[in-house]
Motif scaffolding. Structure first.
Motif, PDB file in Angstrom:
ATOM      1  N   ALA A   3      47.253  31.114  26.916  1.00 45.92           N
ATOM      2  CA  ALA A   3      46.202  31.627  25.819  1.00 45.92           C
ATOM      3  C   ALA A   3      46.998  31.925  24.539  1.00 45.92           C
ATOM      4  CB  ALA A   3      45.946  32.947  26.380  1.00 45.92           C
ATOM      5  N   ARG A  19      45.089  33.417  20.269  1.00 47.24           N
ATOM      6  CA  ARG A  19      44.126  33.512  19.599  1.00 47.24           C
ATOM      7  C   ARG A  19      43.641  32.473  18.484  1.00 47.24           C
ATOM      8  NH1 ARG A  19      46.157  39.709  17.766  1.00 47.24           N
ATOM      9  NH2 ARG A  19      46.245  40.305  19.839  1.00 47.24           N
ATOM     10  N   PRO A  77      43.172  30.031  29.105  1.00 49.97           N
ATOM     11  CA  PRO A  77      42.946  31.500  30.077  1.00 49.97           C
ATOM     12  C   PRO A  77      41.699  32.152  29.334  1.00 49.97           C
ATOM     13  CG  PRO A  77      45.148  31.083  29.844  1.00 49.97           C
ATOM     14  CD  PRO A  77      44.532  30.209  28.742  1.00 49.97           C
ATOM     15  N   GLU A  78      41.541  32.351  28.183  1.00 47.31           N
ATOM     16  CA  GLU A  78      40.573  32.940  27.428  1.00 47.31           C
ATOM     17  C   GLU A  78      40.132  32.206  26.335  1.00 47.31           C
ATOM     18  OE1 GLU A  78      42.878  36.255  25.079  1.00 47.31           O
ATOM     19  OE2 GLU A  78      42.810  36.521  27.480  1.00 47.31           O
ATOM     20  N   PRO A  79      38.839  32.227  25.565  1.00 49.55           N
ATOM     21  CA  PRO A  79      38.624  31.217  24.348  1.00 49.55           C
ATOM     22  C   PRO A  79      39.469  31.861  23.084  1.00 49.55           C
ATOM     23  CG  PRO A  79      36.632  32.105  25.573  1.00 49.55           C
ATOM     24  CD  PRO A  79      37.982  33.021  26.186  1.00 49.55           C
TER      25      PRO A  79
END
Length: 460
Positions: free
Chosen positions: A204, A206, A417-419
């Motif tokens: 993951a 940002r 795992p997350e956008p």
């Protein structure tokens, strides 16, 4: 009381083009250069190799390489010559392959400068190489292989190397600080590589920096029987000609040899001599076969390569020159893959004018390269200052790309795992980068940019 600055990323290369990867990460603690690639292809880009570095090299604390291809590591000797002296963090296989590639590149730089001086190709009275063999050796001395855990703790950040499945040792890079995270795809391989272990799932982050070499297209379905290749080889042998396959010394040569071994084993092509004519490719093949990297390489693929009875190695310049007039049909696998330099250029000079011969082009051919010209059907190519007629058959093979296509790039992002909050699309020709950026916007609903050269952005 000092104010902590936001980490920032500056795009020093691979912005607006598919080569020259360089990305500068700046935090309060350090300046880290991710990749240090050479510009290749069109003259407008190659000239940039000669510009003064946009950042003072001595101010860079360390370099991290995603892999050993020249457009990701090939500027390193010039950076060292200009004052960089810090560590270069790499995987163990990348350290070995980069040493081979940088020595070869320096030799070619020196050879090109000498030929320009002897034959008057340069505007300068005393042409000089971009860097010398001594510069390359100093750069090689800075390579620091990461530990088997492939995780490093640097000042204020954690650096993780993730298998990218592109070439041996290739990786995606994940960097994490106290309040920021950043993921570089590097050059991503396809979900399944003929020789290497599958790429790892990304961590993951940002902010993501993703390549876009094939960002505007999908690869055709892989033909496991390599029908186009086999048909072209059979036609050529019937004509009494030879087949020359420009192939990158690192990984592409191994993948092409594996396909040829499988075709011979099935009696799909005549069992003619297969020459590997590239000192760098031969050295690379030894690295792929080294048991030190057995955890990355498919043992069955290596066994298939070992089974080739007619595999030959052209070690000397004299052996290489004899292949220009071999006297019987043969297959010549020689670098470079886009026919921009190396021994394959001499083979093309002699074999292109003869209609009985065939050139098989494998993988992506960048704008401004001889390979791209041949794909586009030119009738003459310029080699060593002279135009050479193209009478040989030219066939482009679609089975050998080890770059992820648009679907596979978006699929890799989907494995996060997350956008991500922001995606920066780099390392592609403008149309490919814009197409991938548009698709990511539609499908992931995040901020997306196609960075400009020297653009600087803050990290979340």
């Amino acid at each position: 009381m000092s104010t902590q600055r936001k980490p920032a990323l500056t795009f020093l290369g691979a912005a607006g083009t598919v080569t020259g990867s360089k990305f500068l990460l700046e935090t309060d603690e350090r300046r880290l250069l991710v990749d240090c690639g050479l510009y290749q292809g069109e003259r407008q880009w190659r000239r940039r190799n000669w510009d003064a570095p946009p950042v003072e090299p001595s101010s860079i604390d360390a370099v991290v390489l995603t892999h050993a291809h020249l457009d990701h590591c090939g500027y390193l000797p010039a950076l060292v010559r200009e004052g960089f002296s810090g560590p270069v963090h790499v995987t163990a296989a990348t350290a070995e392959l980069a040493a081979i590639i940088l020595r070869d590149s320096a030799h070619l730089q020196e050879e090109d400068a000498e030929n320009a001086r002897r034959f008057g190709w340069s505007k300068h009275a005393a042409p000089r190489p971009l860097y010398t063999s001594a510069d390359a050796e100093r750069a090689i001395g800075l390579l620091q292989p990461c530990l088997p855990a492939r995780v490093l703790e640097l000042d204020g950040m954690t650096l993780s190397f993730l298998h990218a499945g592109h070439i041996l040792g290739s990786c995606s890079l994940h960097l994490r600080g106290d309040d920021w995270s950043l993921l570089f795809s590097g050059d991503l391989g396809r979900p399944a590589h003929p020789i290497l272990r599958d790429r790892e799932r990304p961590l993951a982050a940002r902010t993501v920096v993703i390549e876009s070499t094939y960002g505007d297209r999908a690869h055709p379905d892989v033909d496991p029987d390599h029908t186009v290749m086999a048909d072209a080889i059979r036609r050529t042998v019937r004509r009494g000609g030879s087949v020359v396959i420009p192939a990158f010394a690192v990984d592409r040569t191994e993948v092409v040899l594996l396909a040829l071994a499988e075709l011979v084993a099935r009696d799909a092509i005549p069992d003619v001599p297969v020459w590997v004519d590239s000192p760098m490719a031969l050295a690379t093949l030894a690295v792929y076969r080294d048991q030190a990297h057995a955890d990355e390489v498919d043992a069955h693929a290596l066994d298939a390569l070992a089974s080739m009875r007619q595999l030959r190695a052209a070690h000397s310049a004299e052996e290489s020159m004899r292949l220009n007039n071999p006297g019987r049909p043969c297959i010549i696998v020689s670098a470079s893959g886009m026919a921009t330099g190396g021994r394959v250029v001499h083979h093309l000079r002699h074999l292109l004018p003869q209609a009985r011969n065939t050139v098989l082009l494998t993988g992506y051919q960048a704008v401004g390269t001889r390979g791209r010209d041949l794909v586009e059907g030119v009738r003459e190519v310029k080699i060593a200052g002279r135009y050479v007629p193209v009478r040989a058959e030219v066939v482009q093979l679609e089975d050998f790309s080890v770059h992820a296509d648009a679907d596979e790039l978006v699929g890799w992002l989907g494995e996060l795992p997350e956008p991500p909050q922001t995606v920066h699309v780099v390392h592609g020709e403008p149309e490919a980068s814009r197409a991938l950026a548009d698709r990511i916007r539609r499908e992931l609903d995040c901020a997306v940019s196609v960075p400009r050269y020297l653009e600087r952005v803050l990290l979340d």
